[in-house]
Each structure stands twice: as C-alpha cells, then as structure tokens.
Design a protein around this motif. Sequence first.
Motif, PDB file in Angstrom:
ATOM      1  N   THR A 173     -10.619 -19.829   0.965  1.00  0.00           N
ATOM      2  CA  THR A 173      -9.203 -20.011   1.507  1.00  0.00           C
ATOM      3  C   THR A 173      -7.934 -19.836   0.906  1.00  0.00           C
ATOM      4  N   HIS A 174      -8.125 -19.175  -0.181  1.00  0.00           N
ATOM      5  CA  HIS A 174      -6.664 -18.778  -1.039  1.00  0.00           C
ATOM      6  C   HIS A 174      -6.598 -17.158  -0.986  1.00  0.00           C
ATOM      7  N   ALA A 175      -7.199 -16.534   0.082  1.00  0.00           N
ATOM      8  CA  ALA A 175      -6.959 -14.939   0.138  1.00  0.00           C
ATOM      9  C   ALA A 175      -5.538 -14.548  -0.038  1.00  0.00           C
ATOM     10  N   ARG A 176      -5.208 -13.641  -0.474  1.00  0.00           N
ATOM     11  CA  ARG A 176      -3.962 -13.015  -0.815  1.00  0.00           C
ATOM     12  C   ARG A 176      -3.656 -11.922   0.089  1.00  0.00           C
ATOM     13  N   ALA A 177      -4.232 -11.847   1.337  1.00  0.00           N
ATOM     14  CA  ALA A 177      -3.937 -10.861   2.198  1.00  0.00           C
ATOM     15  C   ALA A 177      -2.652 -11.217   3.121  1.00  0.00           C
ATOM     16  N   ARG A 210      -4.704   1.791  -8.278  1.00  0.00           N
ATOM     17  CA  ARG A 210      -3.525   3.052  -8.016  1.00  0.00           C
ATOM     18  C   ARG A 210      -3.741   3.346  -6.544  1.00  0.00           C
ATOM     19  N   VAL A 211      -2.508   3.670  -6.060  1.00  0.00           N
ATOM     20  CA  VAL A 211      -2.409   4.262  -4.720  1.00  0.00           C
ATOM     21  C   VAL A 211      -2.975   5.697  -4.634  1.00  0.00           C
ATOM     22  N   TYR A 212      -3.532   6.214  -3.692  1.00  0.00           N
ATOM     23  CA  TYR A 212      -3.892   7.648  -3.823  1.00  0.00           C
ATOM     24  C   TYR A 212      -3.583   8.043  -2.288  1.00  0.00           C
ATOM     25  N   HIS A 213      -2.627   8.633  -2.051  1.00  0.00           N
ATOM     26  CA  HIS A 213      -2.087   8.874  -0.511  1.00  0.00           C
ATOM     27  C   HIS A 213      -2.170   7.532   0.292  1.00  0.00           C
ATOM     28  N   TRP A 217      -6.670   3.613  -1.564  1.00  0.00           N
ATOM     29  CA  TRP A 217      -6.534   2.895  -3.135  1.00  0.00           C
ATOM     30  C   TRP A 217      -7.780   3.227  -3.853  1.00  0.00           C
ATOM     31  N   LEU A 218      -7.451   3.603  -5.297  1.00  0.00           N
ATOM     32  CA  LEU A 218      -8.744   3.707  -6.064  1.00  0.00           C
ATOM     33  C   LEU A 218      -8.781   2.344  -7.005  1.00  0.00           C
ATOM     34  N   LEU A 219      -9.877   1.954  -7.081  1.00  0.00           N
ATOM     35  CA  LEU A 219      -9.992   0.674  -7.603  1.00  0.00           C
ATOM     36  C   LEU A 219     -11.156   0.702  -8.672  1.00  0.00           C
ATOM     37  N   VAL A 260      -5.077  -4.156   5.432  1.00  0.00           N
ATOM     38  CA  VAL A 260      -4.051  -5.327   5.494  1.00  0.00           C
ATOM     39  C   VAL A 260      -2.599  -4.757   5.358  1.00  0.00           C
ATOM     40  N   GLU A 261      -1.749  -5.378   5.631  1.00  0.00           N
ATOM     41  CA  GLU A 261      -0.017  -4.919   5.558  1.00  0.00           C
ATOM     42  C   GLU A 261       0.118  -4.630   4.003  1.00  0.00           C
ATOM     43  N   ASN A 262      -0.221  -5.404   3.063  1.00  0.00           N
ATOM     44  CA  ASN A 262       0.260  -5.423   1.805  1.00  0.00           C
ATOM     45  C   ASN A 262      -0.970  -5.356   0.853  1.00  0.00           C
ATOM     46  N   PRO A 263      -1.382  -4.236   0.807  1.00  0.00           N
ATOM     47  CA  PRO A 263      -2.849  -3.959   0.046  1.00  0.00           C
ATOM     48  C   PRO A 263      -2.596  -4.253  -1.531  1.00  0.00           C
ATOM     49  N   GLY A 264      -1.268  -3.842  -2.206  1.00  0.00           N
ATOM     50  CA  GLY A 264      -0.898  -4.312  -3.427  1.00  0.00           C
ATOM     51  C   GLY A 264      -1.172  -5.553  -3.843  1.00  0.00           C
ATOM     52  N   ALA A 265      -1.031  -6.484  -2.788  1.00  0.00           N
ATOM     53  CA  ALA A 265      -1.172  -8.016  -3.013  1.00  0.00           C
ATOM     54  C   ALA A 265      -2.478  -8.442  -3.102  1.00  0.00           C
TER      55      ALA A 265
END
Length: 75
Positions: free
Chosen positions: A71-75, A39-42, A45-47, A6-11
């Motif tokens: 229906t409310h996906a944040r992607a 957290r971002v790793y290169h 993402w580490l979850l 996705v374009e904005n994985p932080g969201a």
Amino acid sequence: SVFPLVENPGAVFQPKAQLFVLNEAREVLAGPLVVARRRVYHREWLLRFAGVTSRDAVEPWRGHRIAVLGTHARA
C-alpha cells in the motif's frame, strides 16, 4: 537494465527499496530484492541488488516485470 514504466523512476528505485519480480500473471517470482545502487543509463536504469553478486543470478528474470508491492508504493 530496467526500462521504467512510471513517471518518476528515481523515486521508485531508491536505495533500500524492495522490488519484486513478477510474471505475466502478476505472480511473484522473486523478491524482495533490495536496491543497493542505481544509476540512469540513457532511458533505462541499472540496478544493483543487495546480496546479488553476479549478473548470472538475475539473468533468469530477463523480460519480466519488476514491481513495488504493498500500500505504500512510491511510484
């Protein structure tokens, strides 16, 4: 680690977000998994998921997709 498609994985990977593990047929294998930390790793993402205490618990899901459903996906 998770490689986002996705374009904005932080969201998407916000703490308390509910994620699901899907197979190739898009059937739910596990979840909801609640994001506890991230957290971002290169470019990946580490979850950490709430209630999951070892890496061995999530190892069977390696190579599968993780998705936000509903229906409310944040992607």
